[in-house]
Design an enzyme around this catalytic site. Structure first.
Site, short mmCIF file in Angstrom:
data_model
loop_
_atom_site.label_atom_id
_atom_site.label_comp_id
_atom_site.label_asym_id
_atom_site.label_seq_id
_atom_site.Cartn_x
_atom_site.Cartn_y
_atom_site.Cartn_z
CB THR A 37 22.12 -60.90 -80.62
OG1 THR A 37 22.68 -62.22 -80.78
CG2 THR A 37 22.92 -59.92 -81.46
CB SER A 127 27.84 -73.71 -73.21
OG SER A 127 27.70 -72.41 -73.64
CG ASP A 173 25.35 -70.28 -73.66
OD1 ASP A 173 25.40 -69.83 -74.82
OD2 ASP A 173 25.94 -69.75 -72.70
#
Ligand code: GLA
Length: 384
Positions: A37, A127, A173
């Site tokens: 998203t 991440s 992230d």
């Protein structure tokens, strides 16, 4: 004295023959809900985890950066006046890219000697790249006393990743690695870049499981999904899919090519689900939150097609364990991790079920992480 700080200190002495002036850190993240998203200007709900990337460093008088990686046992040396990508020490492209983005934004940088070390598992969807970028921004900021605020730090790190490293990721992230708050997930509006801190509920625990399946983000599948979303937004006449709600989408979906419609449906519904699930968390309804996690996974699997049989198996095993309230893939997908929500008294049973069944069903070994929500990037002030 933490053993990680001590190891950094020792390695710094061995490499550069003195003591580091200071240490910085930036965390990895897990996204609780709101997948794919962010690049549609929508909503996400990540939290920073207790695994991070750290640098021990000291300023240099010239325009050089010399970095030794404890994880890779390699040194990279580059000049701030000649920033190019390297294939030899690929890990250092994140540092080089951040230097490039900061300088392009007009900041004057100071060279440094550093040792870098991280315990965010690499390529697992937690991440490590964003953590490396934010640790680097934090280093340059502290060395040069630069006026870079935490949102700008995230944006410049994203620029480094998009335009220097070449991965077209969204902002999630980098944002959470920069702005994470202890004890909270952040509801981030990826259009306005405003956030709301959402306290983690009590009596439950998030369980992160690395499937052991690796598939890099550089993969074209991620960029292909982005392109399908852009095509959808364009055909629907909106700036981004964020501008369409599920009811509007029902009326308009038939005008889209079927595959584009399927991808867009995921994004439109996932955005609504983030807001719905945050409202549930805020009234303490962890069961409703868990159900939204389940729906998110089904949508990522069936509509967005970014799951993997190993991730589906992990979700199935977790969901069948008593006391598990919800489970989904987290991050880009195609491999990497799942995140599950379990009642605290049942966490061990969920973990045991995964340890027992997952290898049997897939031949893979799961890595399991239990993490609370941690603070975002910063200079390490106390022993950490
Ligand atoms: C990766 C990207 C993020 C986001 C997720 C999917 O983690 O780096 O920007 O798009 O995938 O939600």
């Amino acid at each position: 004295m933490s053993s990680r700080i001590e190891a950094l200190r020792q390695a710094f002495r061995a490499q550069f023959g003195g003591a580091p002036s200071f240490f910085v850190r930036a965390p990895g993240r897990v996204n609780l809900i709101g997948e794919h998203t962010d690049y549609n200007e929508g909503f996400v709900l990540p939290m920073a985890i207790d695994r991070d990337v750290r640098l021990a460093l000291a300023p240099r008088a010239d325009r050089q950066v010399h970095v030794f990686s404890l994880n890779f046992q390699q040194t990279d040396r580059f000049s701030l006046d000649d920033l190019q990508q390297t294939e030899i020490t690929a890990w250092s492209n994140y540092l080089r890219g951040v230097a490039w983005a900061l300088q392009n934004a007009g900041f004057t940088l100071t060279g440094f000697d550093a040792v870098i070390e991280g315990n965010v598992p690499l390529g697992s969807g937690l991440s490590s790249s964003a953590a490396t970028e934010l640790a680097t921004v934090t280093a340059f900021r502290a060395l040069g006393n630069l006026a870079v605020d935490p949102v700008q730090a995230a944006l410049l790190s994203q620029t480094a990743e998009n335009d220097f490293v070449g991965v077209k990721c969204g902002i999630m992230d980098q944002y959470i690695s920069s702005l994470g708050q202890a004890g909270h997930a952040l509801l981030i509006d990826c259009r306005s870049l405003a956030y709301e801190a959402v306290p983690l509920p009590t009596g439950v625990q998030f369980i992160i499981v690395d499937s052991g399946v690796r598939r890099g983000l550089v993969d074209s599948a991620y960029n292909e999904r982005r392109a399908q979303c852009e095509e959808g937004a364009q055909r629907l006449g909106v700036t981004a899919l964020r501008d369409v709600d599920p009811a509007q989408f029902e009326r308009l979906a038939a005008d889209l090519p079927p595959l584009v419609a399927q991808r867009c449906r995921h994004v439109v519904e996932e955005n609504a689900r983030v807001l719905h699930s945050v409202a549930a968390l805020q009234r303490g309804d962890v069961a409703a939150f868990g159900l939204d996690m389940d729906k998110s996974h089904v949508s990522l699997r069936d509509l967005y097609a970014v799951s993997h049989p190993a991730l589906d198996t992990l979700v199935e095993i977790a969901r069948a364990a008593p006391g598990c309230l919800g489970s989904r893939l987290t991050g880009a997908g195609f491999g990497g991790c799942t995140v599950s929500l379990a009642l605290t008294e049942h966490v061990q049973a969920v973990v045991d079920a995964i340890r027992d069944e997952y290898p049997r069903r897939t031949g893979l070994t799961p890595q399991i992480y239990l993490s609370g929500a941690e603070a975002g990037a910063g200079v390490i002030t106390a022993e950490a």
